[in-house]
Scaffold this active site. Structure first.
Site, short mmCIF file in Angstrom:
data_model
loop_
_atom_site.label_atom_id
_atom_site.label_comp_id
_atom_site.label_asym_id
_atom_site.label_seq_id
_atom_site.Cartn_x
_atom_site.Cartn_y
_atom_site.Cartn_z
N HIS A 36 0.88 -1.17 0.00
CA HIS A 36 0.00 0.00 0.00
C HIS A 36 0.92 1.22 0.00
O HIS A 36 1.90 1.26 0.76
CB HIS A 36 -0.89 0.04 1.24
CG HIS A 36 -1.47 1.40 1.50
ND1 HIS A 36 -2.62 1.85 0.88
CD2 HIS A 36 -1.03 2.43 2.29
CE1 HIS A 36 -2.87 3.09 1.27
NE2 HIS A 36 -1.93 3.46 2.13
N CYS A 104 -4.44 2.11 -4.62
CA CYS A 104 -3.69 3.18 -3.97
C CYS A 104 -2.41 3.53 -4.72
O CYS A 104 -1.97 4.69 -4.74
CB CYS A 104 -3.37 2.79 -2.53
SG CYS A 104 -2.43 1.24 -2.40
#
Length: 309
Positions: A36, A104
Site C-alpha cells: 500500500h 492506492c
C-alpha cells in the site's frame, strides 16, 4: 525550496513480511511485499482509502511505513495540489476502487507525476496485476481486498463524493487475520498440487523432507548437490528432468544428489533465503562451493564435474 516541498512515497507491506518469506517457496519468485502506498508532501500524507484522504505522515490506518522512497522536491504549492486532487476525486472513491486497475498505487503515481513529473517504480505500480496472476495471488486476493476494506474504515475522504462507506458495511478483517491466512496457504497449495507429478524420476536423487537431516547430510557428505524446487514453478518441470539426468550420470560415492520440494518443506525458503526457483547449491566437505543465480544446467554440470576431480 523548504522542507515541506520535499515529496516522498511511503510504502506499507500489507502482508507484514509474510509475502517475502513465503513467495519463493510457494510460487518460485521473490516478492518484497504487498504494497500500500501514499504520497507525502507539504507535511501531510495523501492516500487512496475511503476516497482521497489526508493524514499526518505515518499515522494512517494502514500503519507505519515499511520503507520510504524519495521523489524529490516539488514546485507545486499546496493550494494547486489540492485543486488537482479536487479534479481527480471522482476517479478515486470507495466505489471506483479496484485492487488491480485502480488502487492506492495508481493514485500515488498520478500524484507523483503531477508534483515532480516522475512515476513511482513500475514494479510497485504494476505489482497487483503481476502478483494476483500467480497461484498465491489468486488465493489471497479476496483476503487482501477485505483487509484493505477494513483499514479504510479509519479514513475519511477529503471531499464529499457520496461514496464514504459506513463502517458497519465493511468486513472486519485485521492484519492478524491476513497473516494467519497467509501462514495457512502452504497447506492449501499442497492440497491443490499433485506432489507426485513432475517429481524427479531418478533413483540417484534422494528427496528430503526434514531440515535437520538435510543439514546433517551437508556436513557428512564428501560432495553434495542440493536441488530445491516446487511443483508450482513451470520452469521446474524442465529442470527436474535435467537434474535427474545429471544424477544418473554423475552420482557415486563422492557426489550425492538430494532434492527438496518447497511445498513439502517451505521453511527452507527462509533458511536458504531463496530468491527464485529452481535453485541448486553444491557443497564440498560441508562448504558451499556454488549457488545458482539463476539456474543454468551447463554451469551446474561443470561444478558437479569439479566435485569428482
Amino acid at each position: 525550496a523548504g522542507a515541506d516541498n520535499q515529496s516522498s512515497s511511503e510504502l506499507i507491506d500489507l502482508s507484514h513480511g509474510l509475502a517475502k518469506s513465503l513467495a519463493p517457496a510457494l510460487i518460485g519468485q521473490e516478492i518484497e511485499g504487498i504494497w500500500h502506498t501514499g504520497i507525502v508532501v507539504h507535511d501531510k500524507e495523501y492516500f487512496f482509502g475511503n476516497g482521497i484522504c489526508c493524514e499526518e505522515p505515518g499515522r494512517t490506518p494502514f500503519g507505519v511505513p515499511t520503507k520510504v522512497e524519495d521523489l524529490g522536491e516539488t514546485e507545486i504549492p499546496v493550494e494547486l495540489f489540492h485543486d488537482f486532487l479536487q479534479d481527480i476525486k471522482d476517479r478515486f472513491t470507495f466505489i471506483t476502487y479496484n485492487v488491480i486497475t485502480n488502487n492506492c498505487n495508481h493514485f500515488t503515481n498520478e500524484c507523483a507525476e503531477f508534483l515532480v513529473n516522475k512515476s513511482i517504480p513500475s514494479n510497485i505500480l504494476n505489482q497487483a496485476k503481476d502478483f494476483f496472476d500467480t497461484p498465491l495471488g489468486k488465493m489471497i486476493q479476496p483476503m487482501v481486498v477485505a483487509s484493505q476494506d477494513a483499514l479504510k474504515q479509519g479514513s475519511m475522504s477529503m471531499f464529499d463524493t457520496g461514496s464514504n462507506i459506513p463502517s458497519t458495511q465493511t468486513p472486519s478483517v485485521t492484519g492478524e487475520d491476513l497473516q494467519n491466512a497467509l501462514s495457512n496457504l502452504k497447506d492449501n497449495i499442497v492440497e491443490k498440487n499433485d506432489l507426485h507429478e513432475n517429481m524427479l524420476k531418478s533413483t540417484s536423487v534422494t528427496a528430503l523432507k526434514d531440515l535437520f537431516l538435510l543439514q546433517e547430510q551437508i556436513f557428512i557428505a564428501q560432495g553434495l548437490v542440493l536441488y530445491i524446487w516446487s511443483p508450482s514453478s513451470e520452469e521446474c518441470k524442465t529442470t527436474n528432468e535435467e537434474i535427474s539426468q545429471l544424477a544418473d550420470t554423475y552420482a557415486d560415492e563422492t557426489v550425492q544428489f538430494f532434492s527438496v520440494n518447497t511445498l513439502q518443506m517451505y521453511e527452507i525458503a527462509e533458511n536458504f533465503q531463496l530468491k527464485s526457483l529452481p535453485t541448486v547449491y553444491i557443497y564440498k566437505q560441508g562448504e558451499v562451493v556454488y549457488a545458482s543465480d539463476p539456474y543454468n544446467k551447463e554451469i551446474v554440470e561443470a561444478q558437479v564435474k569439479k566435485l569428482r576431480e
